[in-house]
Structures are given as C-alpha cells and as structure tokens.
Design a protein around this motif. Sequence first.
Motif, PDB file in Angstrom:
ATOM      1  N   ARG A   1      39.201  40.433  47.640  1.00 34.80           N
ATOM      2  CA  ARG A   1      38.752  41.421  48.613  1.00 34.80           C
ATOM      3  C   ARG A   1      39.886  42.366  48.996  1.00 34.80           C
ATOM      4  O   ARG A   1      39.717  43.583  49.039  1.00 34.80           O
ATOM      5  CB  ARG A   1      38.226  40.679  49.846  1.00 34.80           C
TER       6      ARG A   1
ATOM      7  N   ASP B   1      40.764  44.711  46.273  1.00 36.99           N
ATOM      8  CA  ASP B   1      39.799  45.809  46.223  1.00 36.99           C
ATOM      9  C   ASP B   1      40.200  46.913  47.200  1.00 36.99           C
ATOM     10  O   ASP B   1      40.166  48.098  46.877  1.00 36.99           O
ATOM     11  CB  ASP B   1      38.423  45.255  46.578  1.00 36.99           C
ATOM     12  N   ARG B   2      40.617  46.491  48.391  1.00 35.70           N
ATOM     13  CA  ARG B   2      41.039  47.459  49.408  1.00 35.70           C
ATOM     14  C   ARG B   2      42.254  48.247  48.919  1.00 35.70           C
ATOM     15  O   ARG B   2      42.309  49.474  49.055  1.00 35.70           O
ATOM     16  CB  ARG B   2      41.384  46.700  50.689  1.00 35.70           C
TER      17      ARG B   2
ATOM     18  N   ILE C   1      43.225  48.717  45.827  1.00 35.23           N
ATOM     19  CA  ILE C   1      42.877  49.592  44.702  1.00 35.23           C
ATOM     20  C   ILE C   1      42.258  50.877  45.247  1.00 35.23           C
ATOM     21  O   ILE C   1      42.569  51.971  44.781  1.00 35.23           O
ATOM     22  CB  ILE C   1      41.918  48.875  43.729  1.00 35.23           C
ATOM     23  N   GLY C   2      41.418  50.735  46.270  1.00 38.48           N
ATOM     24  CA  GLY C   2      40.830  51.919  46.904  1.00 38.48           C
ATOM     25  C   GLY C   2      41.898  52.855  47.432  1.00 38.48           C
ATOM     26  O   GLY C   2      41.827  54.064  47.257  1.00 38.48           O
ATOM     27  N   LEU C   3      42.920  52.286  48.064  1.00 37.31           N
ATOM     28  CA  LEU C   3      44.013  53.108  48.612  1.00 37.31           C
ATOM     29  C   LEU C   3      44.836  53.728  47.483  1.00 37.31           C
ATOM     30  O   LEU C   3      45.210  54.895  47.546  1.00 37.31           O
ATOM     31  CB  LEU C   3      44.917  52.268  49.513  1.00 37.31           C
TER      32      LEU C   3
ATOM     33  N   GLU D   1      43.839  54.478  44.527  1.00 40.65           N
ATOM     34  CA  GLU D   1      43.087  55.515  43.820  1.00 40.65           C
ATOM     35  C   GLU D   1      43.204  56.859  44.529  1.00 40.65           C
ATOM     36  O   GLU D   1      42.932  57.896  43.941  1.00 40.65           O
ATOM     37  CB  GLU D   1      41.615  55.105  43.687  1.00 40.65           C
ATOM     38  N   GLN D   2      43.578  56.827  45.802  1.00 40.96           N
ATOM     39  CA  GLN D   2      43.743  58.094  46.515  1.00 40.96           C
ATOM     40  C   GLN D   2      45.141  58.666  46.351  1.00 40.96           C
ATOM     41  O   GLN D   2      45.388  59.803  46.738  1.00 40.96           O
ATOM     42  CB  GLN D   2      43.421  57.882  47.992  1.00 40.96           C
TER      43      GLN D   2
ATOM     44  N   LEU E   1      36.272  44.233  40.385  1.00 39.16           N
ATOM     45  CA  LEU E   1      37.275  45.248  40.727  1.00 39.16           C
ATOM     46  C   LEU E   1      37.205  46.456  39.793  1.00 39.16           C
ATOM     47  O   LEU E   1      37.704  47.524  40.136  1.00 39.16           O
ATOM     48  CB  LEU E   1      38.677  44.636  40.686  1.00 39.16           C
ATOM     49  N   SER E   2      36.602  46.270  38.646  1.00 39.24           N
ATOM     50  CA  SER E   2      36.484  47.292  37.604  1.00 39.24           C
ATOM     51  C   SER E   2      37.741  48.144  37.405  1.00 39.24           C
ATOM     52  O   SER E   2      37.704  49.360  37.494  1.00 39.24           O
ATOM     53  CB  SER E   2      35.245  48.163  37.793  1.00 39.24           C
ATOM     54  N   ILE E   3      38.862  47.468  37.171  1.00 40.12           N
ATOM     55  CA  ILE E   3      40.054  48.142  36.667  1.00 40.12           C
ATOM     56  C   ILE E   3      40.556  47.347  35.462  1.00 40.12           C
ATOM     57  O   ILE E   3      40.121  46.216  35.245  1.00 40.12           O
ATOM     58  CB  ILE E   3      41.175  48.283  37.730  1.00 40.12           C
TER      59      ILE E   3
END
Lengths: 265, 223
Positions: free
Chosen positions: A151, A154-155, A157-159, A161-162, A195-197
């Motif tokens: 989890r 995932d957070r 990776i979201g950060l 990606e920005q 996570l799709s990376i």
Amino acid sequence: MGEAIVITSGKGGVGKTTSSANLGTALALQGKKVCLVDTDIGLRNLDVILGLENRIIYDLVDVIEGRCRIQQALVKDKRFEDRLFLLPAAQTTDKNAVTPEQMKDLITELKRDYDYILIDCPAGIEQGYKNAVAGADRAIVVTTPEISAVRDADRIIGLLEQEDIEPPKLIINRIRRNLINSGDTLDVNDITTHLSIDLLGIVLDDENVISSSNKGEPVVMDPNNPAALGYRNIARRILGESVPLMSVDTGKPGFFGKLKSLFTK
Amino acid sequence: MSKQQVVTIKGTKDGLILRLDDQCAYSDLLEELGKKAQDPGLEGAVEVQIHTGSRYCSDQAAKEIIQIVQSAGHLRVSKIQSDVITMEECNHRVQEQQSETYIGIVRSGQEVRAKGDLVVIGDVNPNGHVSAAGSIYILGRLKGKAHAGNAGNREAVIAASWLEATHLMIADQMETMTDELAILSEHPEMECAYLHTNGFIAIDRLQDLRLLRPGLSTFKGGC
C-alpha cells in the motif's frame, strides 16, 4: 556523467538501507564506480551495514553547510579500492537542515565522478523523502509481500510519477518461499499487477542478511547466498543486462518436506 | 409622446406574469414596478412570476425586485425568469455536462476530481479517491473510494469493470463495501452502483444501467 538512483519505499523496515548497501556493493563488484548517499538525516545506519562507521569524520550536512569539501566527507570502502564510497548522513541535526535544491546540487556534483549514485531514502513522505528524490534520475521502490508495504509502495509510486524522472522500478524484498507456496502471502504476480510497474527483481528472505549486516559486511559479498544472488541479478539488470527472474517455487518438496506434510495433514 | 409601458401584466392559467421591459433604464423599471404593485386593482393574494427578458438579473437586483413587488403585501413572487446568464454560469454548466477522462492509475493517497462526469481508464487502487459532480465510469478495477454526484446529484451512478470499492458515495449517501456486501465479493465484475428509491446505495449489473437511469443515455445509436 553518472546516474543517480533513489531507493525508496514509503514504509519503514522493508529493507531500503540493506538494498542500497547490497546493490552498491554488487555494482562495485561489477567494476563500476559507486557512491552511496545516506539521506536519512538524524537516523543514519547505511554506514553500519557497510561496516564504515568508525571511519566517518564529516557528513552530508557538513558538506552542504560548507564545513568541508565533498572529497573529505566521502568514506572509502577499502575492500573495493577506488570503486565504493559512502556519503554518510548526519546523526545530530534534524532532517530540515537540508533543502531539495542543495541536495540536487550535491548529486549533480557527484555525478561527474561516479558511474552510479545510490540515494538511500528515509521512510515516510516528508522533507527527507523530498530531499532524496530531488537529485535522482531514476527510482527504485522496495516493498515486501505484505499488504501494508504494498500500500505504501503504491503511494510512493504515485508521488514519484509526478516527479520529472523515469517511471520507477520495483524490488520485492524478503520473499519467503514457504509462505508463497502455501498461499499465505501475496505472490510476485499479485504485487506487480497491483502496482503495475516494471519488476526489477526479487530478493529471497535469508537469515544471513541480518547476520552479515550486523558484521558490517553486505551479504552480496557471499556468492552462494540466495539473497545475494537476488541482489547480484538486480545489479546486472541496472547495468542493462537481461537476466531471467529467479524462480520462487522450490519445486518438489524434499524427503523431509514430504514427511512433514504427512504429519501436518 | 406618451411614456411606453415598461411593466406588462399578463394573466395565464398558472397565475400572473409580470413581464419587464429589457431595454429601459433599471430605475424606471423599479419605479413603475412600485406603482404597479400598489395598484388597487389587484386584490387578494396572488402568485406572480417575473420574466425579465434579455435583461441580466443579478442576485441583488432580483432581491430588490422581489422586495418592491411584495411590498404591497398581496403579491407573492414564485419565480424570476431571465433569458440571459453570465459567461461564468454558462461555463460552469457546460463543465457540468462534460465528461473528463483520466488515463492512468489512481494510486493510494491520490485524489482525482471532476466537475462533470469522470471516466477513468485504469485502476483506482486501495486508498485512491475519485470524486465527480456527475457519474463515475471506471474502465478497470475500482478498489478505492468513489464519490459520484458530490454536489448533490442523486441520479449519479458509479460503474466499473471491476467493482471492489472500499467506500461508495452517491450524493450524501455513503456505503462501506467489500465484506459487508455478498454481491460484491461474489460478482465484482461489470457492476454499477446507484441510489435506490429507498435512499440506500444499490448495486446491479452494468447492463441494467440503461433501464435504471434512462436519462443518462445521450446518444442514440445502433441503427
């Protein structure tokens, strides 16, 4: 011109520092010039795992505040001649002592002299994380097969990606064969689909990782250790080689395994 | 030259309509409106609608007009209707009608908001949050939170190729999901959530959406 890679996870205790130390060592074993940067200001321990604690004179904050030159603060690992260096974190100051801009300048300077700069990121998503990511060209996210670690990955990776960096890659650490085979934990496939990376590699859980960390000698130095193999494969993939993913499945249970399953049924 | 009438009164079966001239000065209008309202010819309590034509009526002007008309005591304004709205309002309405598309994964801790409908091409991971004033359509797995009709639209729906949300919200109705609802753990694929007439969120097959919310379909194709 070298490449800066940040090693991050979000959650604490999944093996960021161990992975940084082992990947740095593995890359040095492959003949690359590597600098490890510990950005976990206030709670340094990359130096301990590398066994370099008693050679530290200056640290990252000393460099940034101009009390010394970078070359003075870099600690050389004698096992690798001129190929493995560590820039230790400060233990006394707080994590707000450094800004992302200062960090970026520092990494840019290091990139001139080294092939790879591995940045060990602190847990969490606060100032320390922002500093660690600031100078990086690539990112590696470390997770374990636990729902809470996935989890937080995932957070992160979201950060990431920005940020203006390449898509992050994944290391799944502390994989326990028996738990995966019995279906009691998330398997590699579950985690990568979620996570799709891209998966950079997996590392099996092994007792020797802890004992060698305590000895100050990264486990990757032992070529016969299963965890070391995982780290060596990952290092080769970082270098651009295509190495097949090692199998988690133990295959047939051995004689004692059969005997055990007879009794546990 | 006799002064032209700027307020005309018209009786319809729905009640009186005060039609206000949209070319004259606003002050003239208020003056005549005051006179008309005090007209002793009007008796008893009457409901009136006010049509302002092509005159833009700001909230304050509307209040002023209502006050003048109701000052005499026997008229009650039921509605003010104007043929013009501001650019801002118009853009806002256009946005509400539009659907926005987000391509990518909504990851843990991220929030995607839309002013109209929202189409997500990708997954919504646990702890990810999607929110829209209109409906939400997800081409992927919805495993996080979704809030459709966040401005109060109770007709909004949430549709997903794989509906395993932890929280579903439509307008102000919230439902926590997964374990509690057997239907979701058994058949999470191709489902839609909508606000049932009983006030709770209900879940049905995606194919039934056409019958549940016939108003949603805007395009008639397939001939």
